[in-house]
Motif scaffolding. Structure first.
Motif: not given
Length: 474
Positions: A447-453
């Motif tokens: 989820i953190e990766r998706l937010k960063q993307e």
């Protein structure tokens, strides 16, 4: 001092002075205190006689004495003793369908991520999944087992905890007291330790919510050391159940008796035997000759004595007994041929084929749900009161959930298709979608990766918006 305690306790008992359990502990009258408690050792010992093949009734068969016509002893004729480990097979199948895959723990509270992370780490540190399987295996064999959590200071002087599975086959005695609501109010663990002079000394550790009593039997009375229970709870998860092979023992004994008797009969009659008339005896070829020629004369005759094998009724009995032993213990007949015939069945189809074991597992969950709830509460208390006191409030706020997983897994492709449809239809958030996807091992990181993307995509779009259609900047 121990001698005077013994005299005082004996005088009180002689005059009929009634002391409650706690008073007996304070008076160091441990022998009478243990009499207050339920001792599970007797039942466990009896259960192990059925479970361990070396103790089966068929193992008591004696070799048969052979005598000549005059009654003189000639030799001992071996009689086979063939025990069949139905009990362990039934127990292992029941274990796999309940704890074949680890219990899945979930966090149901908000703002307790740190506490939940430490809880999962503690489970791994204790090798909880392996130990809970061992405890369940012992309970299925003996009727009672216990997981005892022991807190101590490690070599670095830091508080630590270990998990010990108690069982009669490992030399552990389990004592307990329950109130009228079936709540455990006291627990005791009895065991032997080799001490100075290679003497085996009996110890009993007695646990209450507020106090732990470490007791050692001495020549006169008991040595008792009482310390506060820093956990604040009895640090035990007690497993209780009927034996997994309950009700099948007479049938198992019958099968073992038949198998052993058949082995004796096979030894006596299964090897080929030759019948010849007297005229042939003098012309038999020698045993070392490769090509044998039998010369028949004067009406001589040679034929083999054949044995009519076991009757159909006996074969039917074998089949009926095997079927009843497995079905009445809710155990599917799992062998190589049966598993091969399953082919590429889905998890749902396999569940239907293994319905008997599923029924038993669902029954066990009625009690093991409570065991897992108590495990969660106990480990939160250990974390908050012993291992990580500064975060006690967060551990108290932590709410846990658990789920027993299917032993053969689930049809994950169908599940993923369902949740994808829900997500695309707008009926599910992206976070829930990520958490439910079996392809994602760490939902929080994903989820953190998706937010960063998303942030990078927004920044890129904003950069593009600064450029007009002619390629110039603002």
């Amino acid at each position: 001092m121990g001698f005077f305690n013994v005299i005082k306790n004996e005088v009180k008992a002689a005059v009929g002075y009634q002391q409650n359990f706690t008073a007996l502990l304070e008076a160091k009258d441990i022998s009478r205190a243990l009499n207050y408690m339920q001792d599970r050792s007797g039942f466990a010992e009896k259960a192990l006689l059925e479970y361990k093949v070396e103790n089966h009734e068929v193992m008591k068969r004696q070799d048969k004495a052979v005598y000549d016509k005059k009654g003189n002893f000639l030799r001992w004729q071996k009689r086979w003793k063939i025990p069949i480990p139905y009990q362990s097979f039934i127990n292992e199948i029941a274990l796999v369908f309940l704890y074949g895959r680890p219990v899945k723990w979930t966090q149901r509270s908000k703002g307790t991520d740190y506490a939940f992370e430490q809880y999962i780490k503690l489970l791994e540190h204790l090798r909880f999944n392996a130990n809970v399987r061992e405890a369940k295996r012992v309970a299925g064999a003996e009727g009672t087992s216990a997981m005892l959590f022991h807190v101590f200071r490690n070599k670095e002087g830091k508080p630590d905890v270990l998990l010990n599975v108690l069982s009669k086959q490992n030399g552990d005695d389990i004592y307990l007291i329950k109130d009228q609501y079936k709540r455990m109010t006291a627990f005791a663990w009895g065991y032997y330790l080799n001490e100075s002079g290679n003497r085996s000394i009996y110890h009993v550790d007695i646990y209450k919510d507020d106090t732990v009593y470490y007791c050692k039997r001495v020549s006169v009375g008991w040595e008792v050391k009482a310390i506060p229970n820093v956990i604040g709870k009895i640090p035990v998860i007690l497993f209780e159940q009927e034996l997994e092979h309950e009700g099948t023992q007479p049938m198992i004994h019958r099968v073992e008796s038949m198998e052993s008797t058949d082995a004796d009969v096979n030894d006596r009659f299964a090897n080929p035997a030759m019948v010849a008339t007297a005229e042939v005896l003098n012309s038999l070829p020698k045993a070392e000759e490769e090509a044998k020629l039998f010369i028949l004369k004067n009406g001589g005759k040679i034929e083999y004595l054949t044995w009519d094998q076991a009757s159909q009724s006996k074969a039917n009995e074998y089949e009926r007994l095997d079927k009843h032993i497995l079905s009445k213990s809710f155990t599917p007949n799992i062998d190589f041929d049966n598993m091969k015939s399953l082919g590429n069945l889905s998890a749902k189809a396999i569940r239907k084929v293994m319905l008997l074991a599923v029924i038993k597992a669902e029954k066990r969950k009625e009690t093991h749900d409570n065991y897992m709830n108590r495990t969660g509460n106990l480990l939160r208390a250990i974390l908050g009161n012993v291992l990580d006191y500064q975060h006690k409030a967060e551990y108290e706020a932590l709410q846990l959930g658990h789920e027993f997983q299917e032993p053969f897994g689930e049809d994950v492709s169908d599940i993923l298709a369902d949740i994808s449809k829900q997500y695309n239809d707008g009926a599910m958030s992206r976070q829930t979608y990520v958490e439910m996807s079996y392809l994602i091992k760490d939902a929080k990181t994903e989820i953190e990766r998706l937010k960063q993307e998303d942030l990078e995509a927004i920044a890129k779009q904003q950069e593009l918006n600064k450029i007009d259609v002619f390629g110039g900047g603002e």
